[in-house]
Write a protein that holds these residues in place. Structure first.
Motif, short mmCIF file in Angstrom:
data_model
loop_
_atom_site.label_atom_id
_atom_site.label_comp_id
_atom_site.label_asym_id
_atom_site.label_seq_id
_atom_site.Cartn_x
_atom_site.Cartn_y
_atom_site.Cartn_z
N GLU A 107 -145.25 -7.69 40.33
CA GLU A 107 -144.73 -9.05 40.25
C GLU A 107 -144.03 -9.48 41.53
O GLU A 107 -144.24 -10.60 42.03
CB GLU A 107 -143.77 -9.19 39.05
CG GLU A 107 -144.45 -9.07 37.70
CD GLU A 107 -144.46 -7.64 37.17
OE1 GLU A 107 -144.44 -7.47 35.93
OE2 GLU A 107 -144.50 -6.70 37.98
N TRP A 108 -143.18 -8.58 42.09
CA TRP A 108 -142.47 -8.94 43.33
C TRP A 108 -143.44 -9.07 44.50
O TRP A 108 -143.31 -9.98 45.33
CB TRP A 108 -141.40 -7.89 43.65
CG TRP A 108 -140.20 -7.92 42.77
CD1 TRP A 108 -139.70 -6.91 42.01
CD2 TRP A 108 -139.33 -9.04 42.55
NE1 TRP A 108 -138.58 -7.31 41.33
CE2 TRP A 108 -138.33 -8.62 41.65
CE3 TRP A 108 -139.29 -10.35 43.02
CZ2 TRP A 108 -137.31 -9.46 41.22
CZ3 TRP A 108 -138.28 -11.21 42.59
CH2 TRP A 108 -137.30 -10.76 41.69
N ALA A 189 -156.18 -10.95 33.93
CA ALA A 189 -155.42 -9.72 34.18
C ALA A 189 -154.13 -10.03 34.94
O ALA A 189 -153.08 -9.43 34.66
CB ALA A 189 -156.27 -8.73 34.97
N VAL A 190 -154.20 -10.95 35.90
CA VAL A 190 -152.99 -11.35 36.64
C VAL A 190 -151.99 -11.98 35.67
O VAL A 190 -150.78 -11.68 35.72
CB VAL A 190 -153.34 -12.34 37.76
CG1 VAL A 190 -152.07 -12.81 38.47
CG2 VAL A 190 -154.30 -11.70 38.77
N SER A 196 -146.01 -14.47 31.31
CA SER A 196 -145.84 -15.88 30.95
C SER A 196 -145.56 -16.70 32.20
O SER A 196 -145.10 -16.16 33.22
CB SER A 196 -144.67 -16.05 29.97
OG SER A 196 -143.44 -15.82 30.64
N PRO A 197 -145.82 -18.02 32.17
CA PRO A 197 -145.51 -18.88 33.31
C PRO A 197 -144.02 -18.85 33.67
O PRO A 197 -143.66 -18.86 34.86
CB PRO A 197 -145.94 -20.27 32.86
CG PRO A 197 -146.95 -20.03 31.79
CD PRO A 197 -146.51 -18.78 31.10
N TYR A 202 -139.86 -17.07 37.54
CA TYR A 202 -138.63 -16.33 37.86
C TYR A 202 -138.85 -15.50 39.12
O TYR A 202 -138.02 -15.51 40.04
CB TYR A 202 -138.24 -15.42 36.70
CG TYR A 202 -137.12 -14.45 37.06
CD1 TYR A 202 -135.79 -14.85 37.00
CD2 TYR A 202 -137.41 -13.16 37.51
CE1 TYR A 202 -134.76 -13.98 37.36
CE2 TYR A 202 -136.40 -12.29 37.88
CZ TYR A 202 -135.08 -12.71 37.80
OH TYR A 202 -134.07 -11.85 38.18
N PHE A 203 -139.95 -14.77 39.17
CA PHE A 203 -140.21 -13.93 40.35
C PHE A 203 -140.46 -14.79 41.58
O PHE A 203 -140.01 -14.43 42.69
CB PHE A 203 -141.41 -13.01 40.08
CG PHE A 203 -141.10 -11.88 39.15
CD1 PHE A 203 -140.40 -10.77 39.61
CD2 PHE A 203 -141.50 -11.92 37.83
CE1 PHE A 203 -140.09 -9.72 38.75
CE2 PHE A 203 -141.20 -10.87 36.96
CZ PHE A 203 -140.50 -9.77 37.43
#
Length: 289
Positions: A107-108, A189-190, A196-197, A202-203
């Motif tokens: 995610e980061w 998959a992503v 969730s959006p 957030y990331f």
């Protein structure tokens, strides 16, 4: 062993990978071609910036390395044919880093890639940037458009700037003239990895690129490199009656850098890129003011 890898090319200082929208579209199509040819590599996220690339690929490290080298070689050949510049990317270093999936590593890393266009002040959210896959995640509308199969063999070669014509005929072409990433990026998959959006945003909002944008917001360029590059010949002619940057003397080069910074809200790095000189050389000119 297969893994996720963050691939980043070194930022070119004195020249751009992509000088205009045609170059970007060709770059997009070349990513699609390499994604099709390299069966052992999956393209999860990528973005094309003016002078560098970022990709998140899944596969064996050796296969991932071959993927990016083939992409560089294919684009270098196109660039040489269009601009007469040889070996554009031969010395363009590539950094390949395995992503640790602990502590939300994917995610980061994905947020870092996706926020490049926002950090460059090109747009306010990654979903607004067309040159990559960053605008494909959590989108409600399904892509539509022409399919590759509608093009003749000659038309396909011209469209792709490549003799590779074995791509799937049902792949969809965007209005901007490139193969949509949704054809080969596993968007589902992503989205499962982000969950969730809201979680993705957030990331994005807490990524290192977002923090740098906040810290340096007043100094970021307000125009794309391609916009400045397209305006430079007319600006040079109107100010100095000359054709190109190399024709200017030191005083005129200094004034041009000053005009670029004033007219386009550009920083020194962007002014240097668009004039085709190093940051150090541009800084020397600025110090003369």
């Amino acid at each position: 062993m297969k893994n996720f890898y963050l691939i980043s090319t070194e930022h070119l200082e004195e020249v751009l990978w992509f000088r205009d929208d045609e170059d970007f579209a060709v770059g997009m199509n070349y990513v699609a071609i390499e994604a099709f040819l390299h069966k052992g590599v999956v393209v999860f996220i990528f973005i094309l910036m003016s002078n560098h690339l970022h990709l998140i690929l899944y596969g064996e490290k050796e296969e991932v390395s071959i993927f990016i080298q083939d992409l560089k070689g294919r684009y270098s050949h196109y660039y040489q044919k269009k601009y007469g510049v040889k070996c554009l990317l031969r010395d363009n270093d590539v950094h390949i880093e395995a992503i640790d999936l602990n502590e939300w590593g994917f995610e980061w890393s994905a947020a870092y890639v996706m926020m490049n266009c926002v950090h460059a002040n090109i747009c306010s959210h990654p979903s607004q940037y067309p040159w990559g896959s960053v605008n494909t995640v959590f989108q409600m509308e399904k892509p539509s458009g022409r399919r590759l199969g509608e093009l003749s063999g000659r038309g396909l070669r011209k469209f792709l700037h490549s003799g590779e014509t074995s791509l799937p005929k049902d792949w969809i072409i965007s209005e901007k003239g490139f193969i949509l990433p949704q054809n080969y990026v596993p968007v589902d998959a992503v989205e499962r990895l982000f969950k969730s959006p809201t979680r993705m945003n957030y990331f994005l909002s807490h990524s290192s690129k977002a923090k740098k944008r906040i810290e340096t917001a007043d100094n970021l360029p307000a125009f794309r490199d391609q916009s400045i590059l397209a305006a430079l010949p007319d600006l040079i002619r109107s100010l100095f009656g000359k054709a190109k940057f190399e024709d200017l003397n030191r005083e005129e080069q200094t004034e041009l850098i000053r005009q670029i910074r004033f007219r386009f809200s550009a920083d020194i790095t962007q002014a240097a890129r668009t004039c085709g000189i190093s940051y150090a050389e541009a800084a020397k000119l600025v110090d003369r003011v």
